[in-house]
Design an enzyme around this catalytic site. Structure first.
Site, PDB file in Angstrom:
ATOM      1  N   HIS A  42      -2.168   1.902   9.237  1.00 52.42           N
ATOM      2  CA  HIS A  42      -2.642   2.313   7.907  1.00 52.42           C
ATOM      3  C   HIS A  42      -1.470   2.380   6.924  1.00 52.42           C
ATOM      4  O   HIS A  42      -1.575   1.936   5.777  1.00 52.42           O
ATOM      5  CB  HIS A  42      -3.344   3.666   8.014  1.00 52.42           C
TER       6      HIS A  42
ATOM      7  N   HIS B 285       3.841   8.062   3.711  1.00 51.18           N
ATOM      8  CA  HIS B 285       3.036   8.971   2.877  1.00 51.18           C
ATOM      9  C   HIS B 285       2.258  10.032   3.636  1.00 51.18           C
ATOM     10  O   HIS B 285       1.925  11.075   3.074  1.00 51.18           O
ATOM     11  CB  HIS B 285       2.093   8.184   1.953  1.00 51.18           C
TER      12      HIS B 285
ATOM     13  N   GLU C 111       2.112  15.589   5.867  1.00 50.13           N
ATOM     14  CA  GLU C 111       0.776  16.157   6.049  1.00 50.13           C
ATOM     15  C   GLU C 111       0.348  16.183   7.513  1.00 50.13           C
ATOM     16  O   GLU C 111      -0.178  17.180   8.000  1.00 50.13           O
ATOM     17  CB  GLU C 111      -0.217  15.318   5.217  1.00 50.13           C
ATOM     18  N   ASP C 112       0.623  15.093   8.243  1.00 48.15           N
ATOM     19  CA  ASP C 112       0.012  14.930   9.567  1.00 48.15           C
ATOM     20  C   ASP C 112       0.960  15.075  10.746  1.00 48.15           C
ATOM     21  O   ASP C 112       0.518  15.025  11.888  1.00 48.15           O
ATOM     22  CB  ASP C 112      -0.637  13.525   9.674  1.00 48.15           C
TER      23      ASP C 112
ATOM     24  N   ASP D 160      -3.143   4.170  -0.987  1.00 51.89           N
ATOM     25  CA  ASP D 160      -3.655   4.834   0.215  1.00 51.89           C
ATOM     26  C   ASP D 160      -5.180   4.829   0.209  1.00 51.89           C
ATOM     27  O   ASP D 160      -5.833   4.447   1.177  1.00 51.89           O
ATOM     28  CB  ASP D 160      -3.101   6.268   0.226  1.00 51.89           C
TER      29      ASP D 160
ATOM     30  N   ASP E 117     -25.409 -12.560 -17.750  1.00 51.58           N
ATOM     31  CA  ASP E 117     -24.005 -12.957 -17.685  1.00 51.58           C
ATOM     32  C   ASP E 117     -23.313 -12.417 -16.438  1.00 51.58           C
ATOM     33  O   ASP E 117     -22.692 -11.385 -16.445  1.00 51.58           O
ATOM     34  CB  ASP E 117     -23.247 -12.569 -18.962  1.00 51.58           C
TER      35      ASP E 117
HETATM   36 MN    MN Z   1      -3.097   7.830   4.140  1.00 52.27          MN
END
Ligand code: MN
Length: 745
Positions: free
Chosen positions: A62, A86, A90-91, A153, A273
């Site tokens: 990812h 990124h 956080e993870d 992301d 259109d």
């Molecule tokens: Mn991400």
């Protein structure tokens, strides 16, 4: 084409994906430090070791895919490094410091910024809420590149949304449609915006989406032929007229067709259109030449011509749009623009890195400063910076004067920066502010002067028996609207107190400026000011000053000017008045010298003065003195039981006239008793009210008398009877309170 079908399980190989990214980095012709980007990939791979995506691939795939999008969007090297990393704050175990050590603090800040955005909880709300949410994200991002990474992301997450649960697909798609696509639009990134919208629509209305894609697929051979022929015709004519150009054609993006169907309430057959053409030329004059030729070749549809070159859109999009009728009566839209406008339209803010717009090589107007004025306008930033570093230093400070916080229900409330819980409470409703007794921010109790931060969750504690705002709140509140509401409350609820305070303020202002207080007794002096302020009486004027409707300083100046004016027209009278007043003051001052504990005893100087314990008088109460045996004069209220019982008896002669001095600075101790129906929290409510009024409580004792009945005795210090009366009136308003009585009455 059926994009919602889940692709078979094929774990992706991160190293192979990364190798592909490296190839593309090198092929981009931009000066990337490949070693640094590779180091970021290795850190991300280490950090996400063992984590898997929903499709079964290693998580780091990812990060690589998002970095590829970032490269396609034209972001700079720090952004690409930041995109690879990124998700690691956080993870994973990795921290800001870990990143800063290897890649510098700029990259670490980017990653941290992205992590913060991830924490913002999205709830679907009405449009105004969405706008606040978008602004909050921008305000939190601080650096525009954080938003760009977040968009990359999100784009990859949307592309791979098929692997998520239906609930998550819906939630993420809503969020994309309402937050991220509009953000991309605001930043001028049409390409990202379109893709986000189409991906989101696919999950929000799968049937509507399929209907359009299927119809387009059916009509494709016919449309292809039509587009090819039209393109050739346009090119021929342009070349014949000597206008160098590139003609592009495309099927309009699905969401724009979808929106047209719904906004114009037509089904797909009514949307003619489906195709759009773009004529890209070298100069602005050629844009208008091309327009003229197109209108010569095809019949223009009236009312569909728009000139965004002379009047750019707020996100600085520029082009000329027109809709014309082609062969077989099929209408189509044409956008005419220069290459510069094209890059800006496609990539927005990011176009800077990708195409170096503003370079002399492109033959455009020189100077980044001028060229990027649009970004500055777009972001409303006032930051000064070197031309070359402008974008790099570009901070999202367009909302530096605003702060965005959440209500417990998830509404985003937009307040001026520096705002406090008081501003928050009043922005919800005056009643919330007027009944506020405390505030909780992020589950912690805070002081009312706490300065709210972006993303705070704010909860206001209220009570029906809350005493109402405190005057200090006027200094704490940041927003004009909160202050206005607080003033309104004072104006409405506390007339007596306002009168008292207003008079005090005005008198002290007079003293400060050496103006005599007698002006306040001269109607000729104050009535013009009353008329001007639409007030009736001098008390109204005091009240007005008391709640802040006019400042004491201004009122004093007006009165003085009026007096001076009167003085010239009626000098003698005015002078007489001043003289008389001076005399009165002198007499009073003489008597004041003999005041003891704020009391003047008629005919007696220098005697001992005590306040009776039975009725505990305070300044403003009508009083009377009693000559005790050897203990001086005892002061009682005129409504005191003891005075009423004894004044006519044997002791009649011992009662003497006393009065309060005009200048009193002391506080006086007094007592009152509160009768109430007993209930939980009663004493707490009483204490809260007293506290909010800044009452100087000496003792407070409560007991139950009969079952279900409670008696609370409060002893406190007050300045005067007006203050006391006000305190008692607030206590009497507490639910359950049946009676409040002063001692001795
Ligand atoms: Mn991400």
């Amino acid at each position: 084409m059926d994009d919602t079908s889940i692709k078979p399980y094929t774990p992706l190989d991160p190293d192979a994906m990364y190798a592909e990214l490296e190839t593309r980095l090198e092929a981009s012709g931009r000066n990337f430090d490949i070693g640094r980007i590779r180091a970021a990939y290795n850190m991300a791979k280490r950090a996400h070791e063992g984590q898997k995506r929903k499709d079964g691939s290693p998580y780091v795939t990812h990060c690589v895919a998002a970095a590829q999008i970032a490269l396609d969007m034209g972001l700079d090297e720090d952004s690409i490094v930041g995109t690879l990393l990124h998700d690691i704050i956080e993870d994973t175990e990795f921290t800001h410091d870990d990143i800063a050590r290897e890649f510098g603090s700029a990259v670490a800040d980017l990653v941290e910024g992205v992590s913060k955005l991830t924490l913002v909880q999205y709830t679907s709300k009405e449009d105004e809420q969405m706008e606040n949410m978008r602004k909050m994200l921008l305000a939190m991002a601080k650096d525009i590149r954080v938003i760009l990474i977040k968009i990359a992301d999100r784009l990859h997450n949307m592309r791979t949304m098929a692997y998520q649960s239906t609930d998550k697909q819906r939630l993420k798609s809503l969020e994309t449609m309402e937050i991220y696509a509009p953000l991309a639009h605001r930043l001028g990134m049409q390409r990202a915006k379109w893709e986000l919208e189409d991906l989101a629509l696919q999950y929000l209305d799968p049937e509507g989406y399929r209907e359009i894609t299927n119809t387009i697929a059916e009509k494709m051979p016919q449309l292809e032929e039509f587009m090819e022929n039209t393109k050739n015709r346009i090119e021929e004519v342009m070349h014949a007229e000597g206008i160098p150009c590139t003609v592009q054609h495309r099927i309009k993006h699905i969401y724009s067709i979808y929106r047209k169907m719904y906004s114009q309430k037509v089904d797909l057959s009514g949307v003619f259109d489906l195709c759009a053409f773009r004529v890209i030329v070298d100069s602005i004059p050629d844009c208008y030449n091309a327009l003229g030729l197109l209108h010569y070749m095809f019949k223009p549809v009236p009312g569909r011509f728009k000139d965004y070159i002379s009047t750019p859109k707020p996100n600085m999009y520029q082009s000329v749009h027109t809709t014309v009728i082609g062969t077989e009566g099929i209408p189509f839209e044409v956008q005419i623009r220069t290459w510069d406008m094209h890059y800006t339209a496609e990539y927005g803010v990011a176009a800077h890195w990708k195409y170096k717009i503003g370079d002399s090589a492109t033959g455009l107007k020189s100077g980044d400063e001028e060229k990027f004025a649009w970004i500055r306008r777009l972001l409303e930033t006032q930051q000064e910076s070197d031309a070359g570093d402008f974008i790099h230093d570009l901070k999202v400070d367009m909302f530096s004067d605003e702060v965005f916080v959440f209500s417990p229900k998830g509404d985003v409330i937009n307040l001026p920066s520096g705002a406090t819980p008081i501003d928050f409470a009043y922005s919800i409703h005056s009643d919330i502010g007027n009944h506020m007794i405390g505030a909780v921010v992020n589950s912690r109790i805070v002081n009312l002067n706490y300065v709210l931060q972006n993303g705070d969750v704010v909860e206001i504690r209220t009570s029906k028996s809350a005493p109402g705002p405190n005057r200090d709140w006027l200094n704490i509140a940041k927003s004009g609207s909160a202050r206005t509401k607080i003033k309104q409350w004072f104006k409405r609820e506390r007339r007596d107190e306002n009168i008292m305070r207003g008079r005090e303020m005005l008198e002290s202002e007079f003293k400060h400026n050496g103006i005599t207080l007698d002006l306040l007794e001269n109607e000729a002096v104050y009535s013009p000011l009353l008329t001007k302020l639409s007030l009736q009486t001098i008390d109204d004027l005091y009240a007005c000053i008391g709640y802040g409707g006019i400042t004491a300083t201004r009122a004093a100046h007006r009165l003085r000017d009026e007096a001076a004016h009167l003085g010239t027209s009626d000098r003698k009278t005015a002078l007489d008045k001043v003289n008389e007043a001076a005399e009165r003051r002198e007499q009073q001052a003489k008597r004041e010298q003999h005041a003891i504990n704020g009391v003047l005893v008629e005919g007696i100087d220098n005697c001992l003065v005590k306040f009776s314990r039975c009725c505990m008088p305070v300044p403003g109460d009508p009083i009377v003195g009693f000559i005790t045996r050897g203990q001086g004069v005892s002061i009682h209220r005129k409504d005191c039981r003891n005075y009423l019982n004894q004044s006519a008896g044997d002791n009649e002669a011992r009662w003497i006239k006393v009065s309060w001095a005009s200048q009193i600075t002391n506080s006086y101790v007094t007592t009152f008793t509160i009768a109430a129906r007993d209930r939980n929290g009663l004493v707490m409510d009483i204490a809260t009210v007293l506290n909010s009024l800044n009452a100087k409580v000496r003792t407070l004792s409560a007991r139950t008398t009969a079952p279900g009945e409670a008696l609370t005795v409060v002893t406190l210090e007050v300045k005067n009877a007006t203050d006391l009366k006000y305190i008692i009136s607030r206590i009497a308003a507490i639910p359950g309170v049946t009676n409040v009585t002063r001692a001795g009455g």
